[in-house]
Design a protein around this motif. Structure first.
Motif, short mmCIF file in Angstrom:
data_model
loop_
_atom_site.label_atom_id
_atom_site.label_comp_id
_atom_site.label_asym_id
_atom_site.label_seq_id
_atom_site.Cartn_x
_atom_site.Cartn_y
_atom_site.Cartn_z
N VAL A 167 -3.15 0.70 -3.66
CA VAL A 167 -2.66 -0.78 -3.57
C VAL A 167 -2.32 -1.23 -4.80
O VAL A 167 -2.86 -1.12 -5.94
CB VAL A 167 -3.76 -1.61 -2.84
N VAL A 168 -0.77 -2.04 -4.76
CA VAL A 168 -0.18 -2.42 -5.87
C VAL A 168 0.37 -3.78 -5.51
O VAL A 168 0.67 -4.08 -4.67
CB VAL A 168 0.92 -1.61 -6.36
N ASP A 169 0.29 -4.84 -6.62
CA ASP A 169 1.00 -5.76 -6.45
C ASP A 169 2.45 -5.80 -7.22
O ASP A 169 2.48 -5.35 -8.32
CB ASP A 169 0.14 -7.05 -7.14
N GLY A 173 0.76 -1.13 0.10
CA GLY A 173 -0.09 0.00 0.12
C GLY A 173 0.97 1.13 -0.15
O GLY A 173 1.97 1.27 0.48
N VAL A 174 0.56 2.19 -0.97
CA VAL A 174 1.35 3.39 -0.74
C VAL A 174 0.02 4.52 -0.56
O VAL A 174 -0.77 4.85 -1.03
CB VAL A 174 1.76 3.79 -2.04
N LEU A 229 1.97 -3.36 -10.39
CA LEU A 229 0.17 -3.56 -11.02
C LEU A 229 -0.80 -2.76 -10.07
O LEU A 229 -0.86 -3.58 -9.03
CB LEU A 229 0.22 -4.99 -11.31
N PRO A 230 -1.35 -1.80 -10.20
CA PRO A 230 -2.44 -1.19 -9.66
C PRO A 230 -3.61 -2.18 -9.26
O PRO A 230 -4.09 -2.76 -10.22
CB PRO A 230 -2.88 -0.01 -10.22
N ALA A 231 -3.91 -2.36 -7.88
CA ALA A 231 -5.06 -3.24 -7.51
C ALA A 231 -6.32 -2.70 -6.83
O ALA A 231 -7.24 -3.01 -7.13
CB ALA A 231 -4.50 -4.52 -6.51
N TYR A 232 -5.79 -1.49 -6.46
CA TYR A 232 -7.02 -0.66 -5.58
C TYR A 232 -6.63 0.59 -5.41
O TYR A 232 -5.40 0.78 -5.07
CB TYR A 232 -7.09 -1.60 -4.26
#
Length: 310
Positions: free
Chosen positions: A17-19, A4-5, A27-30
């Motif tokens: 939130v990224v993977d 999380g950033v 990869l942006p997830a949220y």
């Protein structure tokens, strides 16, 4: 790993939130954000008012819970000019730590420029040669240039679109004399640092990041965000020059109706456009390529670089 950033800027507080793992693009997830406009919650002494601190604590508490719900291994939390410059910034940071258990790290202006440069370098790659990178934030303008992943020069100038609007533009649409005075101020302050950037050599690729540049590029004909991040976008100086008198003659509500401009950002667009115009003029640039990665991605990439390979 899932990271999380949490970015506490002068305009927006944003949880991304990224993977991510080393050697791959995050990869942006949220995404979850609010236009808190922390820099507008200031008292007469420049301190962050109780209302602003309350809203900040509330959002960070919410963001921390969301990051946990989304499975984040850790949260990289940072703040920029609004907290950096407030006389009571440390007290607000302490309150955030106590109430939310989130340790906000305040970046210097040079750190912002350096990390944004890293993100742009990774996005465009080594074939770009010498890069010049410009980022208009709410409180400051960051400029970085160099041929490596660490820029040769990285500077921060107090020419953010929100700051300039609050300090210099009082009418809607703005008074012509105010616009003229602000234009002069921007160019004088930018010229004071331009020599350091130009002295290191002319860039082979000039790049813009930030919402302000993206909005201006969209107004001037760049592809909409729905087309995805891999579509090339640019802001041409001739197009911006043509739009400048139109923008200064519009009300904030009229600017908000333009493509790519939110109601929250419309009030700051004229100041941002004046900064962008000065960037291209003083650095003798006919256009700026728009990069979808900026400070948040730079923070992620820097963190991944510090991890030991598994």
């Amino acid at each position: 790993m899932r990271l999380g950033v949490l970015d506490v800027g002068s305009n927006t507080v944003h949880l991304l939130v990224v993977d991510a793992h080393r050697g791959a693009a995050p990869l942006p997830a949220y995404s979850h954000k609010t236009e808190l406009r922390l820099a507008e919650h200031l008292d007469k002494d420049g301190k962050i008012a109780q209302s602003g601190a309350d809203e900040l604590v509330s959002f960070i508490s919410e963001a921390a819970e969301l990051a946990e719900d989304k499975g984040c291994e850790s949260v990289l939390a940072f703040a920029t000019s609004a907290l950096r410059e407030a006389p009571n910034g440390e007290k607000v940071l302490d309150r955030v730590r106590v109430k939310t258990k989130v340790d906000l790290q305040v970046l210097t202006g040079q750190d912002e420029a350096r990390l944004t440069f890293l993100a742009v370098r990774r996005w465009f790659g080594w074939s770009s040669g010498r890069l010049a990178v410009f980022d208009i934030g709410g409180g400051s303008l960051e400029i970085a240039a160099g041929s490596d992943e660490e820029p040769t020069v990285a500077v921060s100038v107090p020419l953010g679109a929100g700051r300039l609007t609050r300090e210099s533009l009082t009418a809607d649409p703005p008074d012509k004399d105010e616009v003229r005075a602000l234009r002069k101020r921007i160019r004088v302050e930018m010229a004071a640092v331009a020599g350091d950037v130009l002295r290191a050599g002319r860039p082979q690729r000039s790049v813009a990041t930030s919402k302000t540049f993206r909005s201006l590029a969209r107004i001037c004909g760049a592809a909409p965000s729905d087309d995805g991040p891999y579509v090339p976008r640019s802001l041409d100086r001739d197009d911006l020059t043509e739009w400048m008198p139109k923008l200064t003659g519009m009300t904030a509500a009229e600017r908000a109706a333009l493509p790519g401009v939110s109601a929250g950002r419309s009030t700051q667009l004229i100041a941002g456009a004046l900064v962008a115009d000065a960037v291209m003029d003083l650095f003798d640039l006919t256009s700026l390529e728009v990069c979808p990665w900026a400070l948040r991605e730079g923070v992620i990439l820097s963190r991944l670089d510090q991890l030991q390979p598994r």
